[in-house]
Design an enzyme around this catalytic site. Structure first.
Site, PDB file in Angstrom:
ATOM      1  N   ILE A   1       0.789  -1.325   0.014  1.00  0.00           N
ATOM      2  CA  ILE A   1       0.067   0.098   0.071  1.00  0.00           C
ATOM      3  C   ILE A   1       0.916   1.305   0.004  1.00  0.00           C
ATOM      4  CG2 ILE A   1      -1.818   1.086   1.204  1.00  0.00           C
ATOM      5  CD1 ILE A   1      -2.786  -1.378   2.397  1.00  0.00           C
ATOM      6  N   HIS A   2       0.804   1.911  -1.066  1.00  0.00           N
ATOM      7  CA  HIS A   2       1.757   3.030  -1.391  1.00  0.00           C
ATOM      8  C   HIS A   2       1.035   4.642  -1.078  1.00  0.00           C
ATOM      9  CE1 HIS A   2       5.645   4.714  -2.836  1.00  0.00           C
ATOM     10  NE2 HIS A   2       4.807   5.501  -3.714  1.00  0.00           N
ATOM     11  N   PRO A   3       1.980   5.406  -0.463  1.00  0.00           N
ATOM     12  CA  PRO A   3       3.358   5.217   0.063  1.00  0.00           C
ATOM     13  C   PRO A   3       3.227   5.061   1.783  1.00  0.00           C
ATOM     14  CG  PRO A   3       2.838   7.434  -0.037  1.00  0.00           C
ATOM     15  CD  PRO A   3       1.722   6.789  -0.715  1.00  0.00           C
TER      16      PRO A   3
ATOM     17  N   GLU B   1       4.596  -0.885   3.553  1.00  0.00           N
ATOM     18  CA  GLU B   1       5.103  -1.348   2.392  1.00  0.00           C
ATOM     19  C   GLU B   1       6.430  -1.968   2.320  1.00  0.00           C
ATOM     20  OE1 GLU B   1       4.938   0.845  -1.868  1.00  0.00           O
ATOM     21  OE2 GLU B   1       5.352   2.077  -0.316  1.00  0.00           O
TER      22      GLU B   1
END
Length: 448
Positions: free
Chosen positions: A422-424, A428
């Site tokens: 799951i960015h940012p 992650e």
């Protein structure tokens, strides 16, 4: 109420575990150590320190902050205490809703079915129960061999991790704080992670007196406390003055006042805790114990809550499920980061993946991220089952609460690599980790 006894079940102890057990079927207020003097006030004070750091960061993000920024302890303390009192009251309401009789008494066992309760005013009440559950937890210890320790010191809910947590938020709100360490910090934790934590604390201003043992505490005419200690490496004696002295040297179980020796309940000679079986039973078949008072049990609130609920279900005949004490996670707060560890003892020779990373929110603020670190310990063979995770950085507890479910389900390194990040986020970084310690390559993360 049943048959020849007043109650089917009497729970002695109003902490998290005792409340959970009683609602299914202390010397502190209701809620025990965690609510009154432990996890809850500790995290709120940790949040106060984080907000102080956020104010400093805010100026680099363009916020115009005029005037001197300072912290008022009394305002914070009042707010925290008000919230704790609301939790105490909430527990009372829940007990009423569940039709649980709450008696504010100090309990002692007369025999295996009889409890003598004593009120603060000295009034005696006798209760009988088919089953008795002991969930009285522990109380902080003072070093009895140090003159002045009891008279002039205060305590927290104790242990080395709590000592560092307290030092972290005290430093974070601007107080000059020193930690005295007898040998090593965070005994029982991964010592590489422990070193990163203390390095971080020192970089933010917490002072450490290593290899030091206190010898006496004196109160000066000014009201300050003079603490004298000996360095165990050099043998030299040192002293300094402080406004407050906080002991965090462990906890002792609340077993002595329960009268267990007369009943023959088996107690560990080393720890004073009650020896229990997998079903939380003591050496007497109708007396059970769990939480901090149970020998070999983790001294953790969520563990006690779950164990208490499962015990109540078994006693009521609703389930036969036992508490699984494997893979229990532990988190600690040290502003402005958190170390969270999931670890198991293993006979395997592990593969260890690791990375130093920089949280995105640290970049503009130009905050030091040299201690932000992740470690994933796996089996070497096959799909490499994950044996443990260590995470040092912001929001670590939130990050690893999710990963703890994966470990419970037997997650592997291969599955971790198949997970889309799951960015940012800092979380992650765990699904991108690819460098082993064995390789000797630089584990510093660069770029996105």
């Amino acid at each position: 109420v049943a048959g020849k006894h007043d109650y089917d079940l009497v729970v002695i102890g109003g902490g998290s575990g005792g409340l959970a057990c009683s609602k299914e079927g202390t010397k502190w207020g209701l809620g025990g150590t965690c609510v009154n003097v432990g996890c809850i006030p500790k995290k709120l004070m940790h949040q106060a320190a984080l907000l102080g750091t956020a104010v400093k960061d805010a100026q680099r993000y363009g916020w115009q902050i005029s005037g001197t920024v300072s912290h008022d302890w009394a305002t914070m303390a009042e707010a925290v205490q008000n919230y704790v009192k609301s939790l105490n009251w909430g527990h009372r309401v829940q007990l009423q809703d569940k039709k649980v009789t709450y008696l504010n008494l100090k309990g002692t066992l007369v025999d295996k079915h009889t409890i003598r309760g004593l009120s603060k005013a000295g009034k005696e009440t006798i209760l009988t129960a088919k089953n008795i559950v002991l969930a009285t937890g522990g109380r902080p210890k003072y070093p009895s061999n140090v003159p002045g320790a009891l008279e002039h010191g205060i305590t927290t809910c104790s242990h080395s991790d709590v000592a560092l947590e307290c030092a972290g938020f005290l430093t974070g709100i601007g107080l000059d704080t020193t930690v005295m360490v007898r040998t090593i910090a965070l005994r029982g934790f991964d010592q590489q992670m422990a070193g990163l934590v203390t390095d971080h604390l020192e970089s933010y201003g917490t002072r450490f007196e290593w290899k030091s043992v206190p010898t006496r505490v004196e109160k000066l005419s000014s009201g300050a406390l003079k603490v004298t200690w000996t360095n165990t490496q050099t043998g030299c004696e040192h002293s300094d003055t402080f406004d407050s002295l906080l002991w965090a040297v462990g906890r002792a179980p609340e077993t002595k006042a329960l009268g267990l020796d007369k009943l023959g309940v088996q107690i560990s000679k080393e720890t004073g805790k009650i020896i229990v079986g997998p079903d939380e039973s003591s050496s007497l078949p109708n007396i059970y114990a769990f939480g901090d008072i149970g020998e070999g049990r983790p001294e953790l609130t969520p563990t006690a809550i779950k164990a208490g609920r499962l015990l109540a279900h078994r006693l009521a005949g609703r389930s036969s499920e036992l508490m699984n004490y494997d893979n229990v996670r532990h988190s600690g707060s040290r502003p402005p980061r958190v170390i969270h560890s999931l670890h198991l003892s293993t006979a395997y020779i592990p593969a260890v993946y690791h990375a130093f990373y920089k949280p995105l929110e640290f970049t503009v603020a130009q905050r030091d991220s040299s201690q932000c670190y992740i470690k994933v310990i796996c089996e070497r063979a096959g799909h490499q089952k994950i044996l443990g995770l260590h995470f040092l950085g912001p929001n670590a507890g939130e990050v690893l609460q999710g990963f703890s479910l994966a470990l419970q389900c037997g997650a592997t390194y291969r599955q971790l690599m198949q997970t889309v990040g799951i960015h940012p986020t800092s979380a992650e970084e765990l699904v991108k980790i690819n460098i082993t310690k064995r390789s000797g390559l630089d584990p510093t993360v660069t770029g996105c």
